[in-house]
Scaffold this active site. Sequence first.
Site, short mmCIF file in Angstrom:
data_model
loop_
_atom_site.label_atom_id
_atom_site.label_comp_id
_atom_site.label_asym_id
_atom_site.label_seq_id
_atom_site.Cartn_x
_atom_site.Cartn_y
_atom_site.Cartn_z
N ILE A 155 0.87 -1.16 0.00
CA ILE A 155 0.00 0.00 0.00
C ILE A 155 0.92 1.22 0.00
O ILE A 155 2.06 1.15 0.44
CB ILE A 155 -0.98 0.02 1.20
CG1 ILE A 155 -0.25 -0.08 2.54
CG2 ILE A 155 -2.01 -1.08 1.08
CD1 ILE A 155 -1.20 -0.04 3.74
N ASP A 156 0.43 2.31 -0.54
CA ASP A 156 1.25 3.50 -0.72
C ASP A 156 1.80 4.01 0.61
O ASP A 156 1.21 3.80 1.68
CB ASP A 156 0.45 4.62 -1.38
CG ASP A 156 0.00 4.29 -2.78
OD1 ASP A 156 0.67 3.45 -3.42
OD2 ASP A 156 -1.01 4.85 -3.24
#
Length: 321
Positions: free
Chosen positions: A143-144
Amino acid sequence: MERGVSTIVATIAEGAAGVRLDRALAAALPAISRERLKALISGGAVRDGEGVEVRDPASKARPGPYEIILPAPAPLHNEPQDIALEIVHEDDHLLVVDKPAGMVVHPAAGNFDGTLVNALLHHCAGRLSGIGGVARPGIVHRIDKDTSGLLVVAKTDIAHEGLSAQFAAHSIDRRYRAIVAGVPNPPSGTIDAPLARSAANRKKMAIVGARGAGDRGKRAVTHYRLLEPLREAALVECRLETGRTHQVRVHMTSIGHPLLGDPVYGRGRIVHNHLLNQLDFKRQALHAAELGFLHPVSKENLSFKSAVPSDMQELFRALTV
């Protein structure tokens, strides 16, 4: 076979016949980067269903099984770091981490320490799956940096392979909470729009066919539904059928509802920009809130939830009608 060497089998679907082999294998094995697969193919580590070595990454894929021999993980130059982790589940094969916003998942240019991988190396004392390669031990998905929430990490190769197969089959349940500009109408729907790296800006993703996108892309599907309307904004749930880079951010922007605080894709309204500055909210309002999957070894159905973090809660309260 040498100690530490492992073998995995990837099955090429009928629909991928004729596609470049490295591309077809990358689609079947999302946990392994295409660049690493190119190197493995060129190095003679890939065999087709008849046991014949395939050394050309550009050769045409044939449907059926391919055997990939993975060398023992090379020593990491990244040091284990004693960084606090919020672990919501751990067993002999995997763990589920609730990642805070601001933490990079794995080392890359500009972020060689302080990452989730550095923290995992310390916590797991080196017991992480090597399938992801030297830079990404144990990492099955990402995930970012500025997205918070749940992700699963593989401690063993058998867990990594089993989880990767579930990601490839789109059977992992991933649900995000996002605060977006405007109120979606209709209140629920599906965005089925393939994504590719933007030709105009390589740090951005774009919908294929849109201005600045290339001709090729990977299918990306997001199911969204309105949870609560807010003041010129809304809290929405986004359920991912696929998991492409920046998928929620690009898809919601494409229907006119960018995530508040998104520095790359956001088109904030004046009222929102003022509020975001007032709250010192400097990230996309996105949280990986739910994660469900079949344990690859015990075959138990596992499901986890993570509360929306305090910064998003504060933003939500400020926008409540």
